[in-house]
Design an enzyme around this catalytic site. Structure first.
Site, mmCIF file in Angstrom:
data_model
loop_
_atom_site.group_PDB
_atom_site.id
_atom_site.type_symbol
_atom_site.label_atom_id
_atom_site.label_comp_id
_atom_site.label_asym_id
_atom_site.label_seq_id
_atom_site.Cartn_x
_atom_site.Cartn_y
_atom_site.Cartn_z
ATOM 1 N N CYS A 12 -22.278 -18.128 84.796
ATOM 2 C CA CYS A 12 -23.530 -18.000 84.822
ATOM 3 C C CYS A 12 -24.332 -16.797 84.378
ATOM 4 O O CYS A 12 -23.097 -15.604 84.187
ATOM 5 C CB CYS A 12 -24.556 -18.745 85.902
ATOM 6 S SG CYS A 12 -24.554 -17.995 87.466
ATOM 7 N N ASN A 15 -24.241 -14.984 88.715
ATOM 8 C CA ASN A 15 -23.364 -15.516 89.567
ATOM 9 C C ASN A 15 -23.794 -15.423 91.040
ATOM 10 O O ASN A 15 -23.106 -15.240 91.956
ATOM 11 C CB ASN A 15 -21.986 -14.566 89.602
ATOM 12 C CG ASN A 15 -20.685 -15.014 90.309
ATOM 13 O OD1 ASN A 15 -20.127 -14.346 90.648
ATOM 14 N ND2 ASN A 15 -20.472 -16.124 90.410
ATOM 15 N N CYS A 17 -26.397 -18.197 91.655
ATOM 16 C CA CYS A 17 -27.054 -19.536 91.554
ATOM 17 C C CYS A 17 -26.302 -20.677 91.311
ATOM 18 O O CYS A 17 -25.653 -21.377 92.075
ATOM 19 C CB CYS A 17 -28.542 -19.589 90.998
ATOM 20 S SG CYS A 17 -29.781 -18.617 91.562
ATOM 21 N N ARG A 18 -25.945 -20.729 90.062
ATOM 22 C CA ARG A 18 -25.367 -22.029 89.204
ATOM 23 C C ARG A 18 -24.032 -21.863 89.531
ATOM 24 O O ARG A 18 -23.137 -22.777 90.024
ATOM 25 C CB ARG A 18 -25.603 -22.277 87.910
ATOM 26 C CG ARG A 18 -27.315 -22.572 87.660
ATOM 27 C CD ARG A 18 -27.543 -22.195 86.304
ATOM 28 N NE ARG A 18 -27.855 -21.062 85.754
ATOM 29 C CZ ARG A 18 -27.992 -20.426 84.814
ATOM 30 N NH1 ARG A 18 -28.095 -21.296 83.809
ATOM 31 N NH2 ARG A 18 -27.963 -19.317 84.717
ATOM 32 N N SER A 19 -23.411 -20.609 89.188
ATOM 33 C CA SER A 19 -21.723 -20.737 89.132
ATOM 34 C C SER A 19 -21.094 -20.691 90.407
ATOM 35 O O SER A 19 -20.022 -21.217 90.753
ATOM 36 C CB SER A 19 -21.238 -19.613 88.111
ATOM 37 O OG SER A 19 -21.590 -18.371 88.473
ATOM 38 N N ASP A 128 -31.361 -22.649 84.457
ATOM 39 C CA ASP A 128 -31.457 -21.560 85.589
ATOM 40 C C ASP A 128 -32.574 -21.820 86.565
ATOM 41 O O ASP A 128 -33.726 -21.991 85.996
ATOM 42 C CB ASP A 128 -31.887 -20.309 84.666
ATOM 43 C CG ASP A 128 -31.797 -18.959 85.674
ATOM 44 O OD1 ASP A 128 -31.754 -19.267 86.773
ATOM 45 O OD2 ASP A 128 -31.902 -17.922 84.943
HETATM 46 P P1 4NP Z 1 -27.798 -17.599 87.964
HETATM 47 O O1 4NP Z 1 -29.158 -17.585 88.297
HETATM 48 O O2 4NP Z 1 -27.638 -17.336 86.711
HETATM 49 O O3 4NP Z 1 -27.630 -19.311 88.208
HETATM 50 O O4 4NP Z 1 -26.975 -16.934 88.991
HETATM 51 C C1 4NP Z 1 -29.822 -16.370 88.265
HETATM 52 C C2 4NP Z 1 -29.638 -15.322 89.171
HETATM 53 C C3 4NP Z 1 -30.292 -13.899 89.095
HETATM 54 C C4 4NP Z 1 -31.221 -13.721 87.652
HETATM 55 C C5 4NP Z 1 -31.511 -14.602 86.765
HETATM 56 C C6 4NP Z 1 -30.436 -15.935 86.874
HETATM 57 N N1 4NP Z 1 -31.561 -12.501 87.724
HETATM 58 O O5 4NP Z 1 -32.550 -12.276 86.622
HETATM 59 O O6 4NP Z 1 -31.485 -11.664 88.540
#
Ligand code: 4NP
Length: 156
Positions: A12, A15, A17-19, A128
């Protein structure tokens, strides 16, 4: 049965939240099925902002609610080696897929695909949840639980 474990990298943006949730839930289901020898699982982010961090507390919480422990996972960034180390790289959304396609070496051996499309859901994103509320994390969990079942079924 193949002697070679199936290696899957979930990717994602951050790294956190989702992955990691996709990795943790898949680990849980693989363990429950007694198939640990059959899979090598990891997750990574397109971006480097959160390298070394634990998953977002909302991902850890929704995982724990459903029996998946994410507390040992730490964020890392995708590297070029990943395109040779893994059989399959699954992007959580179209933006992640585009970023991976842009960095993919010409002679990469990994198959690259959109997570939900690969899991038979159509060309849909795992959205996201970072800037939303807790409900978004439960929705992401439900998509990932379904996807993990499909990935497991592929190995049966
Ligand atoms: P992820 O979510 O891609 O599912 O881990 C996010 C985590 C952090 C950010 C964006 C999406 N950020 O902009 O810091």
């Amino acid at each position: 049965m193949s002697a070679h474990p199936r290696s899957i990298l979930f990717v994602c943006l951050g790294n956190i939240c989702r992955s990691p949730l996709a990795e943790g839930v898949m680990r849980q289901k693989v363990r429950q099925a007694g198939m640990e020898e059959r899979f090598f699982l990891d997750s990574a982010g397109v971006g480097a902002w959160h390298v070394g961090n634990r998953p977002d507390r909302r991902s850890e919480a929704v995982g724990a609610l459903h029996g998946a422990d994410l507390s040992d996972l730490r964020a890392r960034q995708v590297g070029l080696d990943d395109f040779y180390q893994f059989d399959l790289i699954l992007a959580m959304d179209h933006s992640n897929l585009g970023d991976l396609e842009a960095m993919r070496p010409d002679n990469a051996t990994a198959q690259l695909a959109l997570y939900r499309a690969y899991c038979g859901e159509g060309a849909l994103d795992v959205p996201d949840p970072y800037y939303g509320g807790d409900h978004g994390f439960e929705e992401v969990y439900q998509m990932i639980a379904k996807g993990s079942d499909a990935l497991l079924a592929e190995a049966l």
